[in-house]
Design a protein around this motif. Structure first.
Motif, PDB file in Angstrom:
ATOM      1  N   PRO A  35       6.865   5.176   7.772  1.00 54.77           N
ATOM      2  CA  PRO A  35       5.234   5.766   7.569  1.00 54.77           C
ATOM      3  C   PRO A  35       5.664   7.238   7.027  1.00 54.77           C
ATOM      4  O   PRO A  35       6.166   7.704   7.958  1.00 54.77           O
ATOM      5  CB  PRO A  35       4.502   5.320   9.292  1.00 54.77           C
ATOM      6  N   THR A  77      -4.117   6.286   5.492  1.00 56.53           N
ATOM      7  CA  THR A  77      -2.765   5.865   6.599  1.00 56.53           C
ATOM      8  C   THR A  77      -3.010   4.917   7.895  1.00 56.53           C
ATOM      9  O   THR A  77      -1.907   5.678   8.658  1.00 56.53           O
ATOM     10  CB  THR A  77      -2.064   7.265   6.388  1.00 56.53           C
ATOM     11  N   GLY A 105       1.113   5.070  11.102  1.00 49.00           N
ATOM     12  CA  GLY A 105       2.232   3.970  10.865  1.00 49.00           C
ATOM     13  C   GLY A 105       1.242   3.118  10.763  1.00 49.00           C
ATOM     14  O   GLY A 105       2.376   1.763  10.265  1.00 49.00           O
ATOM     15  N   PHE A 144       1.686   0.601   7.383  1.00 47.03           N
ATOM     16  CA  PHE A 144       2.811   0.734   6.394  1.00 47.03           C
ATOM     17  C   PHE A 144       3.363  -0.208   6.676  1.00 47.03           C
ATOM     18  O   PHE A 144       3.301  -1.151   7.917  1.00 47.03           O
ATOM     19  CB  PHE A 144       3.812   1.820   7.021  1.00 47.03           C
ATOM     20  N   ARG A 170       4.195  -5.134   9.322  1.00 49.53           N
ATOM     21  CA  ARG A 170       3.376  -3.690   9.644  1.00 49.53           C
ATOM     22  C   ARG A 170       3.944  -3.471  10.876  1.00 49.53           C
ATOM     23  O   ARG A 170       3.723  -4.247  11.572  1.00 49.53           O
ATOM     24  CB  ARG A 170       2.247  -3.661   9.661  1.00 49.53           C
TER      25      ARG A 170
END
Length: 222
Positions: free
Chosen positions: A10, A52, A87, A90, A97
């Motif tokens: 991430p 994000t 994260g 990501f 994920r």
């Protein structure tokens, strides 16, 4: 390591930075900087945290792209920002994920330097001040304060900006030495062994530590 190595971990998290340095052995870390509402420099590519983190809850990333309302770092304190998992969206090479349920916090610049200062004294940093105006000028001052805490890194930092106003603020705050302005001098970012590690694209200033001690400029590609 652009954004700390965003392909593998991430982006702009301490996990990504540590893996890039400790496992991959990168020479250079790149990060963009933003100022929180309470005046702390944090590492993030965008001025908002929507793409994000889980600031919007568990909704598809595609829906985030369509949202007009954003959650900006400038409007949030560090404590508020650290409620969220950076994260969350990501995806690894398999489309999984793995950090969706983790809690990867947004890092401060101070934490980034502190993590590597003792064991990686030769690590280089490319840092970009993304904001303009008064906030950008304040970010310049805060950057100087953080670098002053890590004097052995003072010669390892390249500061970049696309903003002419902030470029001039850096010159005013940290005067260039020599006869030329910093924009005239360097064409490549060269590491401590004399190797060209990035190609020129925009103007930067080289920090030498302390007020009045920026030495020369770099054009870099990140």
């Amino acid at each position: 390591a652009h954004r700390g190595g965003a392909i593998n971990y991430p982006e702009n998290t301490m996990l990504a930075y540590r893996e890039a340095v400790e496992s991959v052995g990168v020479d250079v870390i790149e990060s963009d900087l933003y100022l929180t509402a309470d005046g702390i420099l944090v590492c993030n590519h965008n001025g908002d945290i929507d793409e994000t983190s889980n600031v919007n809850g568990d909704i598809p990333l595609e829906s985030i792209y369509l949202k007009s309302e954003r959650h900006f770092i400038a409007d949030m304190t560090l404590t508020e920002l650290r409620q969220y998992n950076f994260g969350f969206y990501f995806e690894d090479e398999n489309g999984e994920r793995p950090y969706k349920d983790a809690h990867l916090e947004i890092p401060t610049l101070d934490e980034l330097f502190s993590a590597f200062y003792e064991n990686h004294p030769d690590l280089l940093f490319i840092l970009e001040i993304k904001e303009g105006g008064e906030r950008g000028r304040e970010a310049c001052k805060k950057l100087g304060e953080v670098i002053a805490k890590y004097p052995d890194y003072a010669d390892n930092v390249v500061i970049g900006t696309f903003n002419e106003e902030i470029e001039l603020a850096l010159v005013r705050l940290y005067r260039c030495t020599g006869d030329k302005t910093f924009l005239d001098l360097s064409r490549y970012f060269v590491d401590m062994r004399g190797n060209i590690v990035v190609e020129p694209i925009y103007e930067c200033v080289k920090w030498e530590g302390g007020e009045g001690n920026i030495r020369y400029g770099f054009g870099i590609r990140t």
